[in-house]
Design a protein around this motif. Structure first.
Motif, PDB file in Angstrom:
ATOM      1  N   ILE A 119       0.831  -1.196   0.000  1.00 58.43           N
ATOM      2  CA  ILE A 119       0.000   0.000   0.000  1.00 58.43           C
ATOM      3  C   ILE A 119       0.866   1.247   0.000  1.00 58.43           C
ATOM      4  O   ILE A 119       2.016   1.238   0.441  1.00 58.43           O
ATOM      5  N   GLU A 122      -2.320   7.755  -0.259  1.00 55.17           N
ATOM      6  CA  GLU A 122      -3.119   8.342  -1.331  1.00 55.17           C
ATOM      7  C   GLU A 122      -2.975   9.858  -1.255  1.00 55.17           C
ATOM      8  O   GLU A 122      -3.165  10.455  -0.189  1.00 55.17           O
ATOM      9  N   SER A 307      -6.359   1.386  10.516  1.00 55.07           N
ATOM     10  CA  SER A 307      -5.637   0.635   9.490  1.00 55.07           C
ATOM     11  C   SER A 307      -4.329   1.337   9.149  1.00 55.07           C
ATOM     12  O   SER A 307      -4.150   2.533   9.391  1.00 55.07           O
ATOM     13  N   HIS A 308      -3.434   0.562   8.566  1.00 53.92           N
ATOM     14  CA  HIS A 308      -2.157   1.121   8.119  1.00 53.92           C
ATOM     15  C   HIS A 308      -2.380   2.163   7.034  1.00 53.92           C
ATOM     16  O   HIS A 308      -1.685   3.185   6.972  1.00 53.92           O
ATOM     17  N   GLN A 309      -3.348   1.934   6.159  1.00 51.05           N
ATOM     18  CA  GLN A 309      -3.643   2.884   5.090  1.00 51.05           C
ATOM     19  C   GLN A 309      -4.043   4.240   5.653  1.00 51.05           C
ATOM     20  O   GLN A 309      -3.594   5.294   5.158  1.00 51.05           O
ATOM     21  N   GLU A 310      -4.870   4.244   6.692  1.00 54.92           N
ATOM     22  CA  GLU A 310      -5.287   5.509   7.294  1.00 54.92           C
ATOM     23  C   GLU A 310      -4.098   6.260   7.880  1.00 54.92           C
ATOM     24  O   GLU A 310      -4.008   7.491   7.781  1.00 54.92           O
ATOM     25  N   ASP A 313      -2.077   7.784   5.055  1.00 52.72           N
ATOM     26  CA  ASP A 313      -2.780   8.891   4.404  1.00 52.72           C
ATOM     27  C   ASP A 313      -2.821  10.156   5.260  1.00 52.72           C
ATOM     28  O   ASP A 313      -2.815  11.274   4.728  1.00 52.72           O
TER      29      ASP A 313
END
Length: 454
Positions: A119, A122, A307-310, A313
């Protein structure tokens, strides 16, 4: 007969000297061999980031950025196909750094799995027509009559004088939110990303200010570290960590193998190094500058998200892209944690946007990103820092720079990276380069700039 005896004696002496020399060389190699890991690691990481994040040439990175003592003995080559750079010292201790889109370069080791972290943060880089620094359009070209441009030019000339020793690369000045001067050496321009080193600490800290403004945490909360809950470390708060006064053991020494060099050039998860240290004092009893503390805070920041994505971001959506710092890249370690202590790249103009945000106390084009009182918090001198440190920002509260206003605060990084904010003069000054005090005269350059405005 005498001649034979003398020749034999000479040969024995020569053998002993050679043996002693070999022993000395062996001892030197034995004592310094572990350092080669750090030297080649630094060189590989620096070149990989410079080539793939800043779009610099490997030749330029090797000639200038890796010309520091000891680092200059490393030999570094780039593999364009694998987007990597590898370094050795006299053919020994090969280290390799690889580039990952959106996450920058990272030194790899046996823990590295290229498939483990797929990931990426974004980004939202929306163009607009607002003049720089508050937008992406060209800066206003109006001349402010109250600014003494002759004095500004004098300051500029001073900053770029003695290029072999001062090594200034870029200098930019904002006054009242307007660009009034900027200058770049050959090979650098307004779009060239530059490594901020420890200026990154201030970026990481600002994420905490934003979360506090959003009501998601408070500075007096105990650090959420399970391993600390049953010992004296349970009393360490987020505030103590942001002020570098946790009382935790840490050695910030870049001249050899130390806590900080092991973390930056050997560790897969850089959030662990400070977490594992014992307390050597109670919180607030000592002030001890620690890059490990900042990376621990990066790990704690990660815990605030589901989450890691959050986590990846958040710095971009809440801060970096929000204020148009589109050139900025935060680099991550093998475990996917932002290296908040050291590895943010951004153009000089974008570093200035960060300064302007703090000069405007968190208000950006009408939106309040962090509470205005956050600036009061980060500029309050920390006990035992001699008035030089607040909360992940440096201060002039006790007049370290005697000819610069006492309200000046700054982001500072290795080799003289600076974002200076002077509220009483409505100034933001960004200086980047390859040399710091005493080679670069901070007091002299800033005092000349200050004289140019009311």
């Amino acid at each position: 007969m005498q001649k034979v005896t003398n020749t034999s004696y000479t040969m024995k002496l020569l053998k002993r000297v050679l043996l002693l020399l070999l022993v000395v060389i062996g001892v030197v190699v034995y004592l310094n061999y572990p350092k080669l890991n750090i030297i080649s690691g630094y060189a590989a990481k620096n070149v990989a980031s410079g080539v793939y994040v800043a779009d610099r040439s490997a030749a330029s990175m090797n000639q200038y950025d890796n010309s520091a003592p000891l680092i200059e003995i490393a030999s570094t080559e780039v593999n364009k196909n694998e987007e990597s750079a590898s370094s050795t010292v006299y053919g020994l201790m090969k280290r390799t750094a690889v580039y990952r889109d959106g996450l920058g370069a990272v030194l790899i080791n046996d823990d590295y799995d290229p498939q483990a972290l797929t990931i990426r943060p974004e980004r939202n880089q929306t163009p607009d027509t607002i003049p720089y620094p508050y937008g992406q359009a060209a800066p206003l070209d109006t001349i402010l009559p109250e600014v003494d441009m002759d004095q500004i030019n004098k300051a500029m000339a001073m900053a770029f004088s003695e290029p072999e020793t001062q090594k200034t690369r870029t200098l930019l000045i904002l006054y009242k939110g307007q660009l009034i001067a900027e200058r770049y050496i050959n090979g650098f321009d307004k779009d060239t990303p530059i490594l901020g080193w420890s200026m990154t600490k201030s970026v990481l800290a600002t994420c905490y200010g934003i979360l506090e403004h959003q009501g998601k945490l408070e500075m007096d909360w105990p650090a959420p570290i399970p391993e600390w809950k049953d010992d004296e470390r349970k009393n360490i708060t987020l505030n103590h960590l942001l002020r570098m006064q946790s009382g935790l053991e840490w050695e910030e020494d870049y001249s050899g193998i130390s806590d900080v060099t092991r973390m930056l050039f050997l560790d897969s998860d850089m959030t662990q190094a400070q977490r594992d240290k014992k307390a050597i004092a109670k919180p607030t009893e000592v002030w001890n500058y620690s890059s490990g503390t900042t990376n621990l805070l990066s790990g704690i920041l990660r815990q605030q998200f589901r989450s890691h994505q959050e986590y990846l971001d958040f710095p971009y959506s809440a801060l970096i892209d929000k204020i148009g710092m589109y050139s900025m890249v935060l680099e991550a370690d093998i475990a996917g944690n932002y290296v908040g202590s050291s590895y943010a790249w951004a153009s000089t103009r974008d570093w200035a946007r960060f300064g302007q945000l703090h000069l405007d106390k968190g208000n950006w084009n009408g939106e309040q990103l962090f509470d205005s009182t956050w600036v009061d918090y980060i500029t309050k001198p920390t006990i035992n820092s001699d008035g030089t440190y607040g909360a992940h920002f440096w201060l002039n509260a006790e007049g370290k720079y005697p000819d610069v206003p006492r309200d000046m605060f700054s982001c500072n990084g290795f080799e003289g990276q600076h974002v200076f904010m002077i509220p009483s003069k409505d100034l933001v000054v960004v200086r980047t380069g390859l040399a710091e005090e005493p080679y670069f005269d901070v007091n002299g350059v800033l005092s000349n700039i200050v004289k140019a405005v009311p």
